[in-house]
Design a protein around this motif. Sequence first.
Motif, PDB file in Angstrom:
ATOM      1  N   PHE A 177      19.675   6.490   2.573  1.00  0.00           N
ATOM      2  CA  PHE A 177      18.253   6.187   2.766  1.00  0.00           C
ATOM      3  C   PHE A 177      18.020   4.687   2.845  1.00  0.00           C
ATOM      4  N   GLU A 178      16.882   4.329   3.427  1.00  0.00           N
ATOM      5  CA  GLU A 178      16.417   2.957   3.487  1.00  0.00           C
ATOM      6  C   GLU A 178      15.064   2.874   2.807  1.00  0.00           C
ATOM      7  N   VAL A 179      14.646   1.660   2.498  1.00  0.00           N
ATOM      8  CA  VAL A 179      13.361   1.443   1.844  1.00  0.00           C
ATOM      9  C   VAL A 179      12.391   0.852   2.855  1.00  0.00           C
ATOM     10  N   GLN A 180      11.261   1.517   3.029  1.00  0.00           N
ATOM     11  CA  GLN A 180      10.238   1.056   3.966  1.00  0.00           C
ATOM     12  C   GLN A 180       8.972   0.697   3.195  1.00  0.00           C
ATOM     13  N   PHE A 190       0.853  -4.610   7.767  1.00  0.00           N
ATOM     14  CA  PHE A 190       2.217  -4.968   8.107  1.00  0.00           C
ATOM     15  C   PHE A 190       3.183  -3.878   7.657  1.00  0.00           C
ATOM     16  N   GLN A 191       4.347  -3.880   8.263  1.00  0.00           N
ATOM     17  CA  GLN A 191       5.414  -2.922   7.957  1.00  0.00           C
ATOM     18  C   GLN A 191       6.735  -3.670   7.929  1.00  0.00           C
ATOM     19  N   ARG A 192       7.530  -3.429   6.873  1.00  0.00           N
ATOM     20  CA  ARG A 192       8.853  -4.022   6.755  1.00  0.00           C
ATOM     21  C   ARG A 192       9.822  -2.943   6.276  1.00  0.00           C
ATOM     22  N   THR A 244       0.811  -1.217   0.000  1.00  0.00           N
ATOM     23  CA  THR A 244       0.000   0.000   0.000  1.00  0.00           C
ATOM     24  C   THR A 244       0.847   1.272   0.000  1.00  0.00           C
ATOM     25  N   GLU A 245       2.109   1.165   0.436  1.00  0.00           N
ATOM     26  CA  GLU A 245       2.955   2.358   0.494  1.00  0.00           C
ATOM     27  C   GLU A 245       4.424   1.940   0.484  1.00  0.00           C
ATOM     28  N   VAL A 246       5.235   2.647  -0.302  1.00  0.00           N
ATOM     29  CA  VAL A 246       6.676   2.470  -0.314  1.00  0.00           C
ATOM     30  C   VAL A 246       7.310   3.845  -0.164  1.00  0.00           C
ATOM     31  N   THR A 247       8.194   3.989   0.800  1.00  0.00           N
ATOM     32  CA  THR A 247       8.859   5.270   1.027  1.00  0.00           C
ATOM     33  C   THR A 247      10.362   5.068   1.113  1.00  0.00           C
ATOM     34  N   LEU A 248      11.097   6.051   0.641  1.00  0.00           N
ATOM     35  CA  LEU A 248      12.534   6.119   0.844  1.00  0.00           C
ATOM     36  C   LEU A 248      12.758   7.034   2.034  1.00  0.00           C
ATOM     37  N   VAL A 249      13.305   6.489   3.104  1.00  0.00           N
ATOM     38  CA  VAL A 249      13.436   7.221   4.363  1.00  0.00           C
ATOM     39  C   VAL A 249      14.881   7.635   4.550  1.00  0.00           C
TER      40      VAL A 249
END
Length: 940
Positions: free
Chosen positions: A672-675, A691-693, A635-640
Amino acid sequence: MKSVWPSALLLSLLCTGALGFDILPGSSLTHLDITLQALFNVTVQVCRAFAKAEGTDFIFPAQPFTIQGVATACGAPQSSKTFVRSILHIIYRNVRVDIRYALNASFHFDDEMFVQGKKIIIEGIQAVKASNKLENYEAARQNLGEILHPLQDFYSHSNWVELGEKSPNSNLIKSGASIGNIAARSRATCRSCDGNNCSNNILEDIIAEKILTSGYFSLTPVFALKPKGKCSHGGAVDQTSKIEPIGGINKDKESSSHGYLHTQAANIAIAATSELLEDIRGAAGDRPFLRMMGLFKGSSKALCFVIDTTSSMKDDIATVKNVTSTIINRDVGTANEPSLYILVPFNDPGFGPLTKTTNSAVFQNAIDSLVATGGGDPPEMSLSGLQLALSAAPSNSEIFLFTDAAAKDKNLKSTVIALIERTQSVVNFMITDTSSVNSRKRRAPSNRIAEADAQLYRDLAQASGGQAIEITKSQLPQATAIIKESSNASLVTLLQAARNPGKAESFTFMIDDSVTNPTVYITGESITFTLISPTGESQDSSDTMGSLIITSQSVGNFWSLQLKKQTGKWEMRMVSSNPYTLKVIGQSPIDFFFDLVVVSQGPFGGFDTLATRPSAGGNGSLLMSLTGSDTATVTEVTLVGSSGSEVIKGVLVPQSNASILVLVDKFPSEDFEVQVKGQADSFTSKALILFQRQSPTNFRSSNLTINANPETIIVPGTLFSVPFTLMTSGTGGNFTIRSTNSRGFDSTFPTSMFLEPGITNNGTVTLSAPLNTTSGTDVTLAIEAEAPGGTDSNYIVLRFSVLNTVTDFKAPVCEQLSLQTNCSVNCSMRMWEVSSRVTDGADGTGVDLVTLKQGNGTINTTLDSSNENITLVYYSASCCSPDMEIEVVDRVGNVATCSYSGRQGTISPVSEATKLTWSPLFCLSIVIVGLHILTKMGIQ
């Protein structure tokens, strides 16, 4: 067959099982379809044979085959992630041939390049076999994917199908064998098509005389040259097809010039791919073949130690020995048994040798053999040892480095980070006697690791998503609990963050009902925290009686908290002015993996996986897939960003329920990391779960662009060149160039290059493998470029295989010495036995392996005392198991199959060197032999 599907679609179809064996009417098959079907076919057959050998039942997976279905049928459901990654690696290398070698006719059997095309296949097969023999499976997959492309193109681009052939040209994968009569360059092969009808454009005499030809191909009119009367590839982009004779003969898809033969060509290509895979399987053996495919009965994770062996490390080494023994005794034979063991010792001035094995006893012996000695000068070669481990370990490995000294080879920091990013491996440092902890002063205070030196290890740990655990030597046994926890195959990262300098901040993470054993890791000094559960209950760091934390362990600068499982959103409030890291892990089948990709600039489009950092300031793409659940969706992909200040959301382009193309308009300006966030059906109820990974690895972008596209095979004793290009979109100037390789081969490279913004410059790295380098040795090369002042850097990481020139092309031969049998009555009361002499010939490399492929008896092999090139095979069995078959492999991978029978008749040994292919004539001969045996047994 020219690949036209974007890689994202390839990924989506792969993970959902849409690419099964069923062929829908009117559909066209691509390299992806052909490769996947053959990989599934052979893998299932290997697993079936493996189950039979173990005496267990094998249940065929439902069709259409899926990754999870095949992995489960093979008894390795926990390997679904490594299985799909292995398949994707092979497919990516296949598809990228159309990107990297689009205009190289040899890779496509265009322009009648039959000799050159076969040479690519044969050398590739030899490299795959040699890599598998040394358990270098990533190199094997790389070469395998690359040679499957020309093999499959042979059936689409040549006239093999038009000649009336119904089965593969087996001589394509046999050294020294003729693939047929090839048309002379001066001989006409085609006439112009009749308008759009090209079904009769190959000349009758070519068909009648069984002459091989293929179409000529060119993208530009300037180079659209073909000899008079020759066939063209055909299609809108082929400029030669507009020159007499007009038209083409390719069967790439149903709309192609000879598209009416597409399905037939594709099916033969599937059979040919399966035949090649069976040849590789025969040379490797069933278990190594499954390892090449990423399937393991135990855990798919490796256990990897990098250990300082200087004299001050005596206690540390003793602790590592105990931990290793505990893990091996606990996990061998279970689902958590490591798939691979790696050990790299380091000292000063040396490091290595590398121990890389699938045998736990070999690994334990290597650990037990470590002796603490030397090291009067505290800095050690720790990064050299780590570089070697990262080069040898599979992607997504977890590595533990033990030391009490600073790194002497700090210049390798950027190289190590490059390898961490490319392999997405996690590195944990167990640092004893640092200046930040109260040690027993085994070292003098002046010899302890200085703060700046310890920070190097912290930086590398943070880049990889690992921990830098700083402890006394007496605390090390307590801290090694993290090693035991990390060996679980289903470990996932729920949250990861680092703050330097430290600050008060709240972090949230999700625990879903698929997660077990949720655990929090914290590193840092003078930290307080408050943990808040989904129900609002809280517990702070000073509360030892709270109900949210089941167990709490604090040792040195490291906290480990095992949480009570509550599904929903948790909050962790961190307070500290000192640097700290926070990581939340758990065990769950639901996970994700991804590749950074770039849109291809080649003629056929698509995506190419990056071996470098992505471009700063520009848009980019990620190819992502979920594993472990058929219902999971993203549902969502972010670069943190690493500081938390930059959060860039990606645009999701759904490809299927388990895969997605993520488009970003820019990359963060910092690491950055991928969430990933998503939802799936609950594992315990009918409700949806959230869920979150998160990816443990940190990535970064760069204004530098570095490219290289060399050959992949190094011949010992010859100079191997790796040309590369470099360009900057930032500030120009003199850029520092570094190059290192994992084997320490002699190398030359420019130490600097002057760049003007937007202008490409060229450089070359040369390598030379010593003459005594073993075939199958893999070499990882990193080429790095650093901007003036160190303000920016980029790299490219390449993998090569070493292959000695092969001169042995003949399979071993079996000769029956004796056969004693009396199996006519009451099989349970009688035995039969056979002895055979196996030789590889006077000029052969020698017999390497004899394997029992069929039969439940006892087999023994010994070397002939008078001739070491002869292996004697003795076999005995109950008459209730009257048939046996052995597979004999020589040292370069030539395979022979020999069969014997204890029935009243015997089956003559058959060698691959003389065995007929599965033609109708061969099948008929088998039937005749079978009827003969049945008749002799009195069965009508």
